[in-house]
Design a protein around this motif. Structure first.
Motif, PDB file in Angstrom:
ATOM      1  N   SER A 129      14.074  98.747 -58.058  1.00 55.42           N
ATOM      2  CA  SER A 129      13.050  97.698 -57.981  1.00 55.42           C
ATOM      3  C   SER A 129      12.417  97.660 -56.597  1.00 55.42           C
ATOM      4  O   SER A 129      11.196  97.570 -56.444  1.00 55.42           O
ATOM      5  CB  SER A 129      13.689  96.350 -58.316  1.00 55.42           C
ATOM      6  OG  SER A 129      12.830  95.285 -58.008  1.00 55.42           O
ATOM      7  N   LEU A 130      13.271  97.778 -55.562  1.00 58.58           N
ATOM      8  CA  LEU A 130      12.772  97.735 -54.186  1.00 58.58           C
ATOM      9  C   LEU A 130      11.917  98.965 -53.876  1.00 58.58           C
ATOM     10  O   LEU A 130      10.831  98.853 -53.293  1.00 58.58           O
ATOM     11  CB  LEU A 130      13.961  97.648 -53.216  1.00 58.58           C
ATOM     12  CG  LEU A 130      13.624  97.614 -51.722  1.00 58.58           C
ATOM     13  CD1 LEU A 130      12.711  96.439 -51.385  1.00 58.58           C
ATOM     14  CD2 LEU A 130      14.883  97.560 -50.879  1.00 58.58           C
ATOM     15  N   ILE A 131      12.385 100.158 -54.284  1.00 65.53           N
ATOM     16  CA  ILE A 131      11.626 101.391 -54.026  1.00 65.53           C
ATOM     17  C   ILE A 131      10.275 101.347 -54.738  1.00 65.53           C
ATOM     18  O   ILE A 131       9.242 101.735 -54.186  1.00 65.53           O
ATOM     19  CB  ILE A 131      12.438 102.636 -54.443  1.00 65.53           C
ATOM     20  CG1 ILE A 131      13.585 102.860 -53.436  1.00 65.53           C
ATOM     21  CG2 ILE A 131      11.563 103.883 -54.515  1.00 65.53           C
ATOM     22  CD1 ILE A 131      14.514 104.005 -53.770  1.00 65.53           C
ATOM     23  N   SER A 132      10.258 100.835 -55.979  1.00 65.28           N
ATOM     24  CA  SER A 132       8.998 100.724 -56.734  1.00 65.28           C
ATOM     25  C   SER A 132       8.016  99.814 -56.007  1.00 65.28           C
ATOM     26  O   SER A 132       6.829 100.123 -55.892  1.00 65.28           O
ATOM     27  CB  SER A 132       9.264 100.163 -58.138  1.00 65.28           C
ATOM     28  OG  SER A 132      10.061 101.061 -58.865  1.00 65.28           O
ATOM     29  N   ALA A 133       8.525  98.689 -55.496  1.00 64.74           N
ATOM     30  CA  ALA A 133       7.660  97.742 -54.787  1.00 64.74           C
ATOM     31  C   ALA A 133       7.113  98.349 -53.506  1.00 64.74           C
ATOM     32  O   ALA A 133       5.939  98.169 -53.163  1.00 64.74           O
ATOM     33  CB  ALA A 133       8.439  96.460 -54.476  1.00 64.74           C
ATOM     34  N   LEU A 134       7.963  99.113 -52.784  1.00 70.72           N
ATOM     35  CA  LEU A 134       7.517  99.746 -51.535  1.00 70.72           C
ATOM     36  C   LEU A 134       6.493 100.848 -51.838  1.00 70.72           C
ATOM     37  O   LEU A 134       5.487 100.984 -51.141  1.00 70.72           O
ATOM     38  CB  LEU A 134       8.717 100.329 -50.783  1.00 70.72           C
ATOM     39  CG  LEU A 134       9.665  99.307 -50.144  1.00 70.72           C
ATOM     40  CD1 LEU A 134      10.958  99.981 -49.699  1.00 70.72           C
ATOM     41  CD2 LEU A 134       9.004  98.606 -48.956  1.00 70.72           C
ATOM     42  N   ASN A 135       6.761 101.625 -52.877  1.00 72.27           N
ATOM     43  CA  ASN A 135       5.823 102.702 -53.257  1.00 72.27           C
ATOM     44  C   ASN A 135       4.455 102.166 -53.619  1.00 72.27           C
ATOM     45  O   ASN A 135       3.441 102.837 -53.451  1.00 72.27           O
ATOM     46  CB  ASN A 135       6.381 103.500 -54.439  1.00 72.27           C
ATOM     47  CG  ASN A 135       7.172 104.714 -53.967  1.00 72.27           C
ATOM     48  OD1 ASN A 135       6.801 105.355 -52.991  1.00 72.27           O
ATOM     49  ND2 ASN A 135       8.263 105.015 -54.650  1.00 72.27           N
ATOM     50  N   CYS A 150       8.708  94.538 -44.006  1.00 71.86           N
ATOM     51  CA  CYS A 150       9.945  93.741 -43.869  1.00 71.86           C
ATOM     52  C   CYS A 150       9.878  92.501 -44.764  1.00 71.86           C
ATOM     53  O   CYS A 150      10.871  92.123 -45.404  1.00 71.86           O
ATOM     54  CB  CYS A 150      10.165  93.337 -42.406  1.00 71.86           C
ATOM     55  SG  CYS A 150      10.568  94.743 -41.334  1.00 71.86           S
ATOM     56  N   THR A 151       8.710  91.856 -44.802  1.00 73.33           N
ATOM     57  CA  THR A 151       8.534  90.678 -45.670  1.00 73.33           C
ATOM     58  C   THR A 151       8.707  91.070 -47.127  1.00 73.33           C
ATOM     59  O   THR A 151       9.362  90.367 -47.909  1.00 73.33           O
ATOM     60  CB  THR A 151       7.129  90.073 -45.455  1.00 73.33           C
ATOM     61  OG1 THR A 151       6.988  89.721 -44.077  1.00 73.33           O
ATOM     62  CG2 THR A 151       6.923  88.840 -46.325  1.00 73.33           C
ATOM     63  N   LEU A 152       8.127  92.225 -47.511  1.00 71.62           N
ATOM     64  CA  LEU A 152       8.217  92.696 -48.893  1.00 71.62           C
ATOM     65  C   LEU A 152       9.682  92.928 -49.280  1.00 71.62           C
ATOM     66  O   LEU A 152      10.104  92.567 -50.379  1.00 71.62           O
ATOM     67  CB  LEU A 152       7.416  93.987 -49.028  1.00 71.62           C
ATOM     68  CG  LEU A 152       7.097  94.498 -50.441  1.00 71.62           C
ATOM     69  CD1 LEU A 152       5.802  95.291 -50.411  1.00 71.62           C
ATOM     70  CD2 LEU A 152       8.205  95.371 -50.987  1.00 71.62           C
ATOM     71  N   ILE A 153      10.464  93.518 -48.352  1.00 70.06           N
ATOM     72  CA  ILE A 153      11.890  93.755 -48.620  1.00 70.06           C
ATOM     73  C   ILE A 153      12.609  92.416 -48.818  1.00 70.06           C
ATOM     74  O   ILE A 153      13.424  92.255 -49.732  1.00 70.06           O
ATOM     75  CB  ILE A 153      12.535  94.573 -47.478  1.00 70.06           C
ATOM     76  CG1 ILE A 153      11.970  96.007 -47.484  1.00 70.06           C
ATOM     77  CG2 ILE A 153      14.051  94.601 -47.602  1.00 70.06           C
ATOM     78  CD1 ILE A 153      12.351  96.844 -46.285  1.00 70.06           C
ATOM     79  N   GLY A 154      12.287  91.431 -47.972  1.00 72.00           N
ATOM     80  CA  GLY A 154      12.891  90.102 -48.104  1.00 72.00           C
ATOM     81  C   GLY A 154      12.547  89.438 -49.424  1.00 72.00           C
ATOM     82  O   GLY A 154      13.387  88.788 -50.049  1.00 72.00           O
ATOM     83  N   GLU A 155      11.304  89.617 -49.856  1.00 68.37           N
ATOM     84  CA  GLU A 155      10.873  89.014 -51.124  1.00 68.37           C
ATOM     85  C   GLU A 155      11.618  89.603 -52.317  1.00 68.37           C
ATOM     86  O   GLU A 155      11.738  88.952 -53.354  1.00 68.37           O
ATOM     87  CB  GLU A 155       9.365  89.236 -51.318  1.00 68.37           C
ATOM     88  CG  GLU A 155       8.508  88.378 -50.402  1.00 68.37           C
ATOM     89  CD  GLU A 155       7.031  88.752 -50.460  1.00 68.37           C
ATOM     90  OE1 GLU A 155       6.225  88.010 -49.872  1.00 68.37           O
ATOM     91  OE2 GLU A 155       6.695  89.777 -51.095  1.00 68.37           O
ATOM     92  N   ARG A 156      12.120  90.842 -52.175  1.00 66.11           N
ATOM     93  CA  ARG A 156      12.889  91.458 -53.263  1.00 66.11           C
ATOM     94  C   ARG A 156      14.362  91.073 -53.172  1.00 66.11           C
ATOM     95  O   ARG A 156      15.222  91.713 -53.758  1.00 66.11           O
ATOM     96  CB  ARG A 156      12.766  92.978 -53.228  1.00 66.11           C
ATOM     97  CG  ARG A 156      11.371  93.519 -53.145  1.00 66.11           C
ATOM     98  CD  ARG A 156      10.471  93.080 -54.245  1.00 66.11           C
ATOM     99  NE  ARG A 156      10.826  93.635 -55.551  1.00 66.11           N
ATOM    100  CZ  ARG A 156      10.090  93.463 -56.637  1.00 66.11           C
ATOM    101  NH1 ARG A 156       8.985  92.740 -56.582  1.00 66.11           N
ATOM    102  NH2 ARG A 156      10.457  93.984 -57.787  1.00 66.11           N
ATOM    103  N   LYS A 157      14.666  90.037 -52.399  1.00 67.86           N
ATOM    104  CA  LYS A 157      16.048  89.523 -52.254  1.00 67.86           C
ATOM    105  C   LYS A 157      16.975  90.569 -51.642  1.00 67.86           C
ATOM    106  O   LYS A 157      18.150  90.686 -51.997  1.00 67.86           O
ATOM    107  CB  LYS A 157      16.618  89.077 -53.610  1.00 67.86           C
ATOM    108  CG  LYS A 157      15.749  88.100 -54.397  1.00 67.86           C
ATOM    109  CD  LYS A 157      15.697  86.732 -53.750  1.00 67.86           C
ATOM    110  CE  LYS A 157      15.067  85.678 -54.651  1.00 67.86           C
ATOM    111  NZ  LYS A 157      13.640  85.913 -54.919  1.00 67.86           N
TER     112      LYS A 157
END
Length: 717
Positions: A686-692, A647-654
């Protein structure tokens, strides 16, 4: 090797039994030298250390290997653990043995169970060592086998580490080399350490089964002998129960209990000639019903390690399934010792087994595809895939044979031919019929791929491909495509941002910004802007601190879509949830409403006979507000803090989380649908790449709910 100590005379007798011309003097010298060098050293068990090299030599003698390999086994720890040196071993025993002992020493020093990156590099070194002389790995495998047989003397934590390393690396490597007996024993010895309760449970059930059904193996063997006698076929029949780990793995793969598992007995029929193999097959199928889909002919299509055999499964007594392997004596030798058959002796002479694969060619085919790997983790994945898999054989339209791992798809087939072909695939045919790209290829099928200029790999292909070569090529192409797309987007964002303060985003300006922000160059700066890792404001501020805008104008929802008539409003279709940046089409509804779909949404097919309702639309260029909901299907590890970190990671990606639903909860993972508010399709990528990239995320995909009817309840015109 329990009981009385194994003497030099015992070893020489064992070697002489298959190689009467053995160099007895050299063997005695090696035995004496090894004993002298290891004098005073002890094993964890309290035995003299030299009992271990002798046991390794005995294992290799059982494989009927040459003198050089046996002597290397006796000396394999001398250079590393004693005062012996390479020069001294070379002086006493010659160049060949010195090189082999040195090769084993280097392998021993590889920390194969270390971190992923180091492990990949060590695999690379392991293959290099193997490519010089494959006997190095034969000694290392025998060394590991004896260590696993005597592992109980080690500390518990070291036992687990060694067992995992054995299960991950040495057992599959033995299997890949065709030494199936060694693979099975290594797996079972490791299984005993890693999961003793499961193994004990299998053994208990086995004993109960044997008590209930008497000696099944003896009865089925007797039945087979009668059938072969009727056909006047001379053959040896060997029956056995499968190893506990093999049964456990099958239970896990098929998700069934022991009682429902049928083919836990295996039989080998060893014949005199190849023609007899097919005669035996006919006799077996005439007497028992063959199980569909369980027949493989590795005689006409051998495996890459030289393995040849016919495999069939039949329904035997009481409906029990029985696996039968049929092969000649020479084929059996290769099946038992794999590539080691190249060095083995039979009837006192070094055999020229026609079925033994050339070790140099075999190792070259295994290593050449890994030479192109740039990414360490990709390399490791490719190695493991190649070692664990069995093969299927298919044909090109011209009749050429292509070998692929079991479970391979037309995508793997295309990349096996050439990377350029794989990258351009748009469709496939199997045996002349059009099939989806995810279709699993079966033995003997003819495969044709359809290619088109301008086609590029899709991210979904990573889930379809199974070979390391295909996955690596797809990843590389996607990285290049993504980077190009992000640079293009970043350039547009930079142009707009600098124009907003009355300046021009020239190459020199962008280069200055990159240096100020300590980036490699202008392209890296633009790529980061495109991935939303850098804001336009930060870039402008790096060059013109006093002119940096306090915010860039966003495209509001009221003017987000171009192509609507005055007074028309739009809704995003809930089935495909289109985002700015995607190609879109509009479907009109009564009341002047327009529902926007992505151009590839399956739902719009239902409107093909109503062309008057279609409107050509496109998204307004520029930066959109993060106001477009998209559902992500995410599978994460069930560990403390993982969900919070995601959840924090998603928030960091705006990106704002608007809803979260748990779809599935298992002891080891959670699967959830997360609805996030995004700006555009690049924001999504960008978000999917960060989650992956997060190690606790097992899978992440865009969720498209095609069950939801598009139109938001509006009445059709």
């Amino acid at each position: 090797m329990g009981g009385d100590p194994f003497t030099v005379d015992d070893l020489i007798a064992r070697v002489r039994s298959y190689n009467p011309r053995t160099d007895e003097t050299l063997l005695r010298a090696a035995f004496a030298y090894g004993g002298e060098m290891h004098e005073g050293q002890m094993r964890y068990s309290g035995e003299p250390y030299f009992t271990h090299p002798v046991a390794v030599a005995a294992i290799l003698a059982d494989q009927r290997l040459d003198d050089a390999t046996i002597i290397t086994a006796l000396l394999h720890d001398t250079i590393e653990d004693t005062r012996a040196s390479y020069v001294e071993v070379q002086r006493r025993f010659g160049d060949e043995i010195a090189e082999l002992v040195d090769g084993v020493t280097k392998l021993t020093n590889l920390q194969l169970s270390s971190s992923e990156t180091k492990q990949a590099e060590n695999f690379r070194k392991l293959f290099i060592a193997m490519s010089k002389d494959l006997r190095v790995i034969l000694v290392k495998l025998a060394d590991r086998l004896h260590n696993m047989r005597t592992i109980k003397a080690m500390r518990p934590e070291k036992q687990v580490k060694k067992a995992r390393e054995t299960m991950d690396i040495f057992a599959p490597l033995a299997g890949r080399m065709g030494m199936q007996w060694m693979r099975e024993e290594l797996e079972d010895l490791a299984f005993r350490v890693i999961n003793p309760e499961a193994r004990a449970s299998i053994m208990r059930r086995f004993i109960t089964l044997q008590r209930e059904s008497d000696d099944v193996i003896e009865r089925i063997t007797g039945d087979m002998r009668k059938e072969l006698k009727k056909g006047d076929i001379e053959a040896e029949i060997l029956g056995r129960a499968k190893k506990p780990y093999s049964i456990w793995r099958k239970m896990q793969e098929k998700e069934m209990g022991f009682s429902r598992l049928s083919d836990i007995y295996g039989f080998r029929i060893v014949t005199q000639t190849e023609a007899d193999c097919y005669a035996v097959l006919g006799a077996i199928h005439q007497r028992w019903r063959a199980v569909p889909g369980r027949f493989k002919d590795y005689i006409s299509q051998p495996k890459s390690n030289g393995y040849r055999s016919i495999h069939t499964t039949v329904s035997g007594r009481d409906g029990k399934r029985v696996e039968v392997q049929i092969r000649t004596r020479q084929m059996h030798d290769v099946a038992e010792t794999g590539v080691a058959a190249h060095w083995s002796y039979r009837d006192g002479v070094r055999t020229e087994n026609p079925f033994a694969v050339d070790p140099a060619k075999w190792i070259n085919t295994l290593t050449e595809q890994f030479d192109v790997e740039e990414d360490h983790e990709d390399f490791l994945e490719a190695v493991k895939l190649e070692m664990y898999t069995d093969k299927v054989f298919c044909f090109t339209p011209k009749g050429d044979v292509i070998k692929l791992p079991r479970g391979a798809t037309p995508l793997d087939f295309a990349y096996a031919i050439h990377t350029r072909i794989g990258n351009a695939v748009v469709g496939a045919k199997i045996d002349g019929m059009r099939v989806p790209l995810w279709t699993r290829i079966k033995n003997g099928q003819s495969v044709e791929v359809i290619i088109a200029d301008g086609q590029t790999p899709q991210s979904t292909w990573l889930d379809i491909a199974t070979t390391g070569k295909a996955k690596t090529a797809i990843r590389r192409a996607l990285r290049e495509l993504d980077r190009g797309r992000y640079i293009k987007l970043g350039r547009e964002l930079a142009r707009a941002a600098f124009e907003h303060v009355g300046k021009r985003a020239s190459e020199k300006t962008l280069g200055t910004a990159a240096r100020t922000l300590r980036l490699e160059g202008a392209e890296e700066l633009l790529a980061r802007m495109g991935r939303a890792e850098l804001t336009a404001r930060e870039v402008v501020q790096a060059v013109y601190p006093d002119l940096a805008p306090q915010g860039v104008d966003e495209v509001g929802r009221d003017r987000a879509v171009i192509g609507l008539s005055d007074g028309q409003h739009f809704e995003r279709a809930p089935c495909c949830e289109p985002l700015p940046g995607e190609r879109i089409i509009g479907i009109t509804y009564r009341g002047k409403g327009v529902v926007v779909h992505t151009i590839d949404c399956p739902s719009i097919a239902s409107y093909e006979d109503q062309p008057e309702r279609w409107i050509d639309l496109r998204w307004h260029e520029g930066t959109h507000a993060a106001a477009y909901d998209v559902a992500l299907d995410i599978t994460i590890g069930n560990d403390a803090g993982v969900l919070g970190r995601i959840c924090t990671l998603i928030g960091e990606r705006k990106a704002n989380i608007s809803n979260l639903t748990f779809v599935d909860r298992k002891p080891d993972f959670y699967r959830l649908l997360v609805e996030v508010e995004l700006r555009d399709v690049e924001h999504l990528h960008s978000l999917i790449s960060a989650l992956n990239a997060d190690s606790d995320v097992a899978a992440v995909d865009r969720h498209r709910d095609l069950a939801r009817v598009a139109g938001g309840g509006a009445t059709q015109s």
